[in-house]
Design a protein around this motif. Structure first.
Motif, PDB file in Angstrom:
ATOM      1  N   TYR A  12     149.492  56.597 115.330  1.00  0.00           N
ATOM      2  CA  TYR A  12     148.989  56.017 116.583  1.00  0.00           C
ATOM      3  C   TYR A  12     149.056  56.965 117.770  1.00  0.00           C
ATOM      4  O   TYR A  12     148.433  56.699 118.807  1.00  0.00           O
ATOM      5  N   GLU A  17     142.147  54.275 118.739  1.00  0.00           N
ATOM      6  CA  GLU A  17     142.177  52.920 118.199  1.00  0.00           C
ATOM      7  C   GLU A  17     141.143  52.702 117.108  1.00  0.00           C
ATOM      8  O   GLU A  17     141.412  52.038 116.102  1.00  0.00           O
ATOM      9  N   PHE A  23     140.475  49.416 111.508  1.00  0.00           N
ATOM     10  CA  PHE A  23     139.946  48.942 112.786  1.00  0.00           C
ATOM     11  C   PHE A  23     138.807  47.943 112.583  1.00  0.00           C
ATOM     12  O   PHE A  23     137.935  48.120 111.744  1.00  0.00           O
ATOM     13  N   ALA A  52     147.663  47.846 117.284  1.00  0.00           N
ATOM     14  CA  ALA A  52     146.631  47.849 118.312  1.00  0.00           C
ATOM     15  C   ALA A  52     145.527  46.846 118.012  1.00  0.00           C
ATOM     16  O   ALA A  52     144.490  46.847 118.673  1.00  0.00           O
ATOM     17  N   VAL A  79     149.131  50.600 123.025  1.00  0.00           N
ATOM     18  CA  VAL A  79     147.668  50.568 123.116  1.00  0.00           C
ATOM     19  C   VAL A  79     147.193  49.159 123.451  1.00  0.00           C
ATOM     20  O   VAL A  79     146.384  48.949 124.365  1.00  0.00           O
TER      21      VAL A  79
END
Length: 203
Positions: A12, A17, A23, A52, A79
């Motif tokens: 991270y 992100e 993701f 995140a 984040v």
């Protein structure tokens, strides 16, 4: 445990992100499964390995009564915290889930892609004990892992792939599987990862 933490801090702090395979711009599957499992605005929810993830954003926007996000990585939580702002009513918890000592009980336990990184039986058993301690009677757990035909590694680490039956064996008779769903997740670079989501009720 410290090796796990350092690995995820490195991930991270070195990647953006949207530069990680897990993701997703909108957590539609998780939201739908929570809704189908009966999530109500007054319920307390904990997101395990949330990092995140944007699930917390939607829960806050919908004014969920209590939201906790637990992750090994302070950088990951930073984040999400920066994205939401300091005014967001979220409990941010930096902890290894296998050593987590919950200070409250939850109606819903959500985990998308954290449990499958626990490949040792003792870690899986510790996770099950913590989950049982954290959930209220009749609470629900939604666990998303790589499916039996999903990837064998993620983020350079081996994973344990699961279906509902293998999770049931780990979680034991205190939990009952009530729903399962196969999901194909498309990574930011276009590859497909096969996931298995299983919903359990605490008995």
């Amino acid at each position: 445990m410290s090796d796990r933490r350092s690995h995820w801090e490195d991930v991270y702090t070195s990647k953006g992100e949207s530069e990680v395979s897990w993701f997703e711009d909108s957590p539609e599957t998780s939201l739908d499964l929570l809704r189908r499992a009966g999530l109500q605005p007054a319920d307390a929810v904990i997101d395990i390995g949330g990092g995140a993830s944007r699930l917390v954003d939607v829960l806050v926007e919908r004014e969920q009564a209590h939201v906790s996000v637990l992750d090994l990585s302070q950088a990951a939580l930073d984040v999400a915290r920066a994205r939401l702002g300091e005014s967001a009513q979220v409990e941010w918890i930096v902890s290894d889930v296998t050593a987590f000592e919950p200070e409250r009980m939850y109606d819903f336990w959500h985990d998308r892609a954290a449990f499958h990184f626990l490949t040792a039986e003792q870690d899986q058993a510790a996770y099950a004990r913590v989950m049982a301690a954290a959930l209220k009677p009749s609470g629900k757990a939604i666990i998303g892992t790589f499916a039996p035909d999903g990837p064998e590694k993620c983020s350079g680490l081996p994973v344990a792939r699961h279906d509902m039956a293998s999770l049931q064996q780990i979680f034991g008779p205190g939990f009952k599987g009530i729903a399962s769903r196969r999901v194909d997740h498309t990574t930011p670079w276009g590859s497909v990862q096969r996931f298995q989501f299983s919903t359990f009720a605490k008995l």
